[in-house]
Motif scaffolding. Structure first.
Motif, PDB file in Angstrom:
ATOM      1  N   GLU A  10      -8.285  15.884  13.969  1.00 47.66           N
ATOM      2  CA  GLU A  10      -8.889  15.300  15.166  1.00 47.66           C
ATOM      3  C   GLU A  10      -7.804  14.983  16.179  1.00 47.66           C
ATOM      4  N   ASN A  11      -8.179  14.950  17.460  1.00 48.27           N
ATOM      5  CA  ASN A  11      -7.194  14.901  18.529  1.00 48.27           C
ATOM      6  C   ASN A  11      -6.640  13.509  18.830  1.00 48.27           C
ATOM      7  N   TYR A  12      -7.396  12.470  18.550  1.00 53.13           N
ATOM      8  CA  TYR A  12      -6.977  11.119  18.948  1.00 53.13           C
ATOM      9  C   TYR A  12      -6.947  10.219  17.718  1.00 53.13           C
ATOM     10  N   VAL A  13      -5.769  10.161  17.092  1.00 53.35           N
ATOM     11  CA  VAL A  13      -5.612   9.433  15.836  1.00 53.35           C
ATOM     12  C   VAL A  13      -4.283   8.687  15.862  1.00 53.35           C
ATOM     13  N   ARG A  14      -4.283   7.474  15.281  1.00 51.99           N
ATOM     14  CA  ARG A  14      -3.070   6.662  15.180  1.00 51.99           C
ATOM     15  C   ARG A  14      -2.893   6.234  13.726  1.00 51.99           C
ATOM     16  N   ILE A  15      -1.709   6.478  13.177  1.00 52.03           N
ATOM     17  CA  ILE A  15      -1.408   6.141  11.785  1.00 52.03           C
ATOM     18  C   ILE A  15      -0.181   5.245  11.774  1.00 52.03           C
ATOM     19  N   GLU A  16      -0.324   4.041  11.233  1.00 54.42           N
ATOM     20  CA  GLU A  16       0.727   3.025  11.348  1.00 54.42           C
ATOM     21  C   GLU A  16       0.934   2.287  10.034  1.00 54.42           C
ATOM     22  N   GLY A  17       2.160   2.317   9.540  1.00 53.37           N
ATOM     23  CA  GLY A  17       2.566   1.424   8.456  1.00 53.37           C
ATOM     24  C   GLY A  17       2.241   1.883   7.053  1.00 53.37           C
ATOM     25  N   LEU A  18       2.063   3.196   6.815  1.00 49.77           N
ATOM     26  CA  LEU A  18       1.768   3.684   5.471  1.00 49.77           C
ATOM     27  C   LEU A  18       3.054   4.035   4.721  1.00 49.77           C
ATOM     28  N   GLN A  19       2.963   4.034   3.403  1.00 47.24           N
ATOM     29  CA  GLN A  19       3.967   4.639   2.547  1.00 47.24           C
ATOM     30  C   GLN A  19       3.316   5.862   1.906  1.00 47.24           C
ATOM     31  N   ILE A  20       3.961   7.015   2.006  1.00 47.80           N
ATOM     32  CA  ILE A  20       3.417   8.234   1.420  1.00 47.80           C
ATOM     33  C   ILE A  20       4.501   8.910   0.596  1.00 47.80           C
ATOM     34  N   LYS A  21       4.214   9.137  -0.675  1.00 45.61           N
ATOM     35  CA  LYS A  21       5.107   9.883  -1.551  1.00 45.61           C
ATOM     36  C   LYS A  21       4.464  11.230  -1.848  1.00 45.61           C
ATOM     37  N   LEU A  22       5.137  12.296  -1.453  1.00 45.45           N
ATOM     38  CA  LEU A  22       4.627  13.641  -1.666  1.00 45.45           C
ATOM     39  C   LEU A  22       5.465  14.326  -2.745  1.00 45.45           C
ATOM     40  N   THR A  23       4.848  14.600  -3.878  1.00 46.57           N
ATOM     41  CA  THR A  23       5.497  15.368  -4.939  1.00 46.57           C
ATOM     42  C   THR A  23       4.942  16.780  -4.879  1.00 46.57           C
ATOM     43  N   SER A  24       5.819  17.770  -4.719  1.00 46.04           N
ATOM     44  CA  SER A  24       5.321  19.128  -4.540  1.00 46.04           C
ATOM     45  C   SER A  24       6.175  20.138  -5.293  1.00 46.04           C
ATOM     46  N   THR A  25       5.486  21.091  -5.924  1.00 48.47           N
ATOM     47  CA  THR A  25       6.147  22.220  -6.573  1.00 48.47           C
ATOM     48  C   THR A  25       5.767  23.520  -5.887  1.00 48.47           C
ATOM     49  N   TYR A  70       0.831  -1.198   0.000  1.00 48.94           N
ATOM     50  CA  TYR A  70       0.000   0.000   0.000  1.00 48.94           C
ATOM     51  C   TYR A  70       0.872   1.257   0.000  1.00 48.94           C
ATOM     52  N   ARG A  71       0.498   2.206  -0.854  1.00 48.52           N
ATOM     53  CA  ARG A  71       1.200   3.486  -0.879  1.00 48.52           C
ATOM     54  C   ARG A  71       0.235   4.577  -1.322  1.00 48.52           C
ATOM     55  N   LEU A  72       0.406   5.740  -0.738  1.00 43.16           N
ATOM     56  CA  LEU A  72      -0.393   6.914  -1.054  1.00 43.16           C
ATOM     57  C   LEU A  72       0.538   7.891  -1.764  1.00 43.16           C
ATOM     58  N   GLU A  73       0.243   8.206  -3.022  1.00 41.67           N
ATOM     59  CA  GLU A  73       1.096   9.094  -3.806  1.00 41.67           C
ATOM     60  C   GLU A  73       0.301  10.346  -4.164  1.00 41.67           C
ATOM     61  N   ILE A  74       0.768  11.494  -3.666  1.00 39.48           N
ATOM     62  CA  ILE A  74       0.014  12.737  -3.713  1.00 39.48           C
ATOM     63  C   ILE A  74       0.874  13.845  -4.311  1.00 39.48           C
ATOM     64  N   ALA A  75       0.250  14.720  -5.090  1.00 41.01           N
ATOM     65  CA  ALA A  75       0.946  15.874  -5.653  1.00 41.01           C
ATOM     66  C   ALA A  75       0.334  17.166  -5.116  1.00 41.01           C
ATOM     67  N   ASP A  76       1.193  18.049  -4.605  1.00 42.00           N
ATOM     68  CA  ASP A  76       0.810  19.403  -4.198  1.00 42.00           C
ATOM     69  C   ASP A  76      -0.374  19.440  -3.231  1.00 42.00           C
ATOM     70  N   SER A  77      -0.354  18.542  -2.263  1.00 38.81           N
ATOM     71  CA  SER A  77      -1.388  18.501  -1.232  1.00 38.81           C
ATOM     72  C   SER A  77      -0.817  17.751  -0.040  1.00 38.81           C
ATOM     73  N   HIS A  78      -1.362  17.979   1.167  1.00 36.81           N
ATOM     74  CA  HIS A  78      -1.016  17.088   2.270  1.00 36.81           C
ATOM     75  C   HIS A  78      -1.446  15.670   1.899  1.00 36.81           C
ATOM     76  N   ASN A  89       4.384  25.460  -1.806  1.00 39.38           N
ATOM     77  CA  ASN A  89       4.735  25.539  -0.393  1.00 39.38           C
ATOM     78  C   ASN A  89       3.705  24.876   0.515  1.00 39.38           C
ATOM     79  N   PHE A  90       4.142  24.593   1.739  1.00 40.88           N
ATOM     80  CA  PHE A  90       3.269  24.156   2.834  1.00 40.88           C
ATOM     81  C   PHE A  90       2.505  22.877   2.490  1.00 40.88           C
ATOM     82  N   ARG A  91       3.235  21.841   2.115  1.00 35.58           N
ATOM     83  CA  ARG A  91       2.639  20.540   1.844  1.00 35.58           C
ATOM     84  C   ARG A  91       3.377  19.504   2.692  1.00 35.58           C
ATOM     85  N   ASN A  92       2.616  18.674   3.421  1.00 30.43           N
ATOM     86  CA  ASN A  92       3.200  17.690   4.325  1.00 30.43           C
ATOM     87  C   ASN A  92       2.747  16.280   3.967  1.00 30.43           C
ATOM     88  N   GLY A  93       3.611  15.297   4.240  1.00 34.32           N
ATOM     89  CA  GLY A  93       3.200  13.910   4.072  1.00 34.32           C
ATOM     90  C   GLY A  93       2.097  13.558   5.048  1.00 34.32           C
TER      91      GLY A  93
END
Length: 276
Positions: free
Chosen positions: A80-95, A66-74, A97-101
């Motif tokens: 939300e205050n109580y969240v757990r994120i485990e074991g993802l692959q995220i590729k962020l392509t950005s041209t 599984y992988r999440l591949e995103i351009a010019d966006s978080h 500002n202010f974009r996070n994986g």
């Protein structure tokens, strides 16, 4: 994205925990960014997103998982205050500002417990991209944030000095353990926080460690030439051997013959704040 829209609800009133289990083999990437927003959560009624062993990388980027591949966006934007994120692959392509994986900067008053672990976050920045971050967590309403066992690389774009691998903001209780950040402008960065950092590798970043980290930090590494590892037992100006640093086939697991980082970490199996 479809899961978030379909399941969005008040978990406290329902007395439930929401789990998004990602399973199976993946040949194509998920290309839809998503926002976790509009839920009601608390410490006992939280959101967990995770991959099973079948869908999870083995410590290096894997196009068969599984992988999440995103351009010019978080990639994942958590409000939300109580969240757990485990074991993802995220590729962020950005041209731009202010974009996070993985991003979390809009908590509400009342406390938080945000956990990010076992992810690979990969940046591909160009154009005017600046202030892009692999993992960026925290705002003035944050209370507890835990970031461990993540690999982040590629958050660099020439001399644009605000691109960062991991950035920790605010919160009284911040724990950063067993992460590796490679080839970013700033490896580990903080804002209005004093996190405890243990067993982290910062390597080949323009600035490996920025800011004042907790004196309780220990066994962090800075290399190959930098000498800014925070806390007790720092490991500075050492050459780490990774399996591969070749562009396109990066593998930041330690090579079997590594003599700098291998076996140099503290035993965190009974750590009072974040056992690893």
């Amino acid at each position: 994205s479809a899961w978030e829209a379909a399941k969005n609800r008040d978990l406290v009133a329902a007395n439930e925990i929401e789990v998004a289990k990602i399973d199976g083999a993946w040949t194509a990437a998920d290309t839809t960014a998503f926002i976790i927003d509009g839920w009601t959560t608390d410490a006992n009624h939280y959101i967990k997103i995770y991959t099973t062993p079948t869908a999870r990388h083995s410590g290096k980027w894997d196009t068969g998982k599984y992988r999440l591949e995103i351009a010019d966006s978080h990639g994942v934007d958590v409000k939300e205050n109580y969240v757990r994120i485990e074991g993802l692959q995220i590729k962020l392509t950005s041209t731009t500002n202010f974009r996070n994986g993985i991003n979390s900067d809009t908590f509400v008053a009342g406390g938080s417990d945000f956990r990010i672990s076992h992810n690979i976050i990969r940046g591909v920045l160009s154009g005017t991209a600046d202030s892009c971050i692999g993992i960026g967590v925290g705002d003035a309403n944050s209370t507890t944030q835990k970031v461990w066992n993540n690999i982040v690389y590629g958050f660099i774009n020439g001399s644009n000095a605000n691109n960062r691998g991991i950035r920790i903001s605010y919160a009284a209780n911040n724990y950063v353990h067993n992460n590796t950040v490679y080839n970013s402008y700033v490896g580990y960065d903080l804002y209005s926080a004093t996190p405890i950092a243990k067993n982290n590798i910062a390597y080949n970043n323009t600035d490996n460690w920025n800011g004042t980290w907790s004196a309780s930090s220990t066994n962090n590494l800075s290399g190959p030439s930098q000498t800014d590892a925070p806390g007790l037992n720092p490991i500075n100006a050492v050459t780490v051997s990774f399996v591969s640093t070749t562009s396109g086939s990066e593998d930041f697991r330690l090579a079997s013959g590594d003599a700098a980082a291998k076996n140099a970490g503290a035993d965190l199996s009974a750590d009072a704040n974040l056992a690893v």
